[in-house]
Design an enzyme around this catalytic site. Structure first.
Site: not given
Length: 304
Positions: A149, A173, A246, A249, A272, A281
């Site tokens: 990211r 994250k 993005h 990505r 993720h 995806y």
């Protein structure tokens, strides 16, 4: 008014210290909170603690009338719901008006990605004889090579990059860390930038730091700065190409899956938590669909 400022300040500290959210995410949360606070004042409501469920409905109705997407509205609801949940936890308010507000059903959108030819155009435009060009090339190569990211890219330090093992430690994250490998193109671009370009740019810095990517003044490169750099590269490469950070990505994930990578591995690389986030995806490019069809359908070609 003083209460409003204190509430926001406490919430920001909570996001920084306890949740370890990126500055980019925190800014978006604060923007949503300030927008709601402005709405309340216009409605004659003096503070967050006086807002009721019906006020949230009016606020969201206005958001829809402005033409905001469901995704954007969902982000606003999530931010405000988290804000009020925090205020409840701290016993600063008695009710959460967003508790019963449901997130709008999301449209299923296929992520936009770049074709190989479009990527090659981007990789050719940086002026690698200049420090900024060395940085731009390293930035572009690393984003595509790792799929990280933009917010993660901004927090990478020089110590996070291992040019011997060709890996980078990414701080994701929720304080989650992961190692992502990169290839020879990214390694060479990083080596040139770290040994030469970065040193030149750092000479203008007001104070020393160890962040990998720096701006023209030697300071840390922000997410906005990365968007600006990519926009400049796109203008040099093609007048018809539209790109946001993005998208690199998206392209990373799409190309890996199109070349046969398994979904679980791509999930790990992207950072993720849920496989469902990665499954978006699993679409394939039109080129791949056509190639598969032409290669395997019995009546794709008319026999002479």
């Amino acid at each position: 008014m003083e209460n409003v400022k204190n509430f926001v300040k406490l919430f920001v500290e909570y996001l920084q210290i306890e949740k370890n959210y990126s500055q980019y995410t925190i800014v978006n949360y604060v923007d949503s909170i300030e927008e709601f606070e402005t709405f309340l004042r216009v409605q004659g409501i003096n503070g967050f603690e006086e807002a009721a469920y019906q006020d949230t409905r009016i606020f969201l109705t206005e958001a829809y009338e402005k033409g905001l997407s469901r995704r954007t509205i969902s982000k606003k609801i999530s931010a405000l719901r988290s804000f009020y949940k925090f205020l409840m936890r701290e016993k600063l308010i008695e009710e959460n008006p967003f508790q019963l507000v449901h997130l709008p059903k999301q449209e299923k959108r296929i992520p936009k990605f770049l074709y190989q030819k479009e990527l090659e155009e981007l990789f050719e435009v940086s002026d690698i004889s200049q420090p900024a060009g060395m940085r731009d090339q390293a930035l572009l190569e690393l984003l595509y090579a790792t799929g990280m990211r933009v917010s993660e890219c901004c927090s990478i330090t020089i110590n996070d990059v291992d040019l011997f093992m060709d890996t980078v430690l990414v701080h994701g994250k929720g304080k989650k860390q992961r190692y992502i490998p990169f290839g020879s193109y990214a390694r060479e671009a990083l080596k040139v930038y770290m040994n030469s370009g970065r040193q030149c740019l750092l000479m203008k810095a007001k104070e020393p730091h160890d962040l990998l990517f720096v701006n023209q003044r030697g300071g840390p490169l922000t997410a906005r700065g990365i968007r600006h750099i990519l926009s400049g590269l796109v203008q040099k490469a093609s007048s018809t190409l539209h790109i946001h950070p993005h998208m690199l990505r998206h392209t990373f994930a799409t190309h890996l899956l199109n070349e046969g990578a398994d979904l679980r591995s791509v999930q790990e690389l992207l950072g993720h938590s849920n496989l469902s986030s990665t499954q978006i995806y699993t679409h394939v490019s039109k080129e791949m669909l056509r190639n598969t069809y032409m290669s395997h359908h019995p009546r794709a070609f008319k026999k002479n």
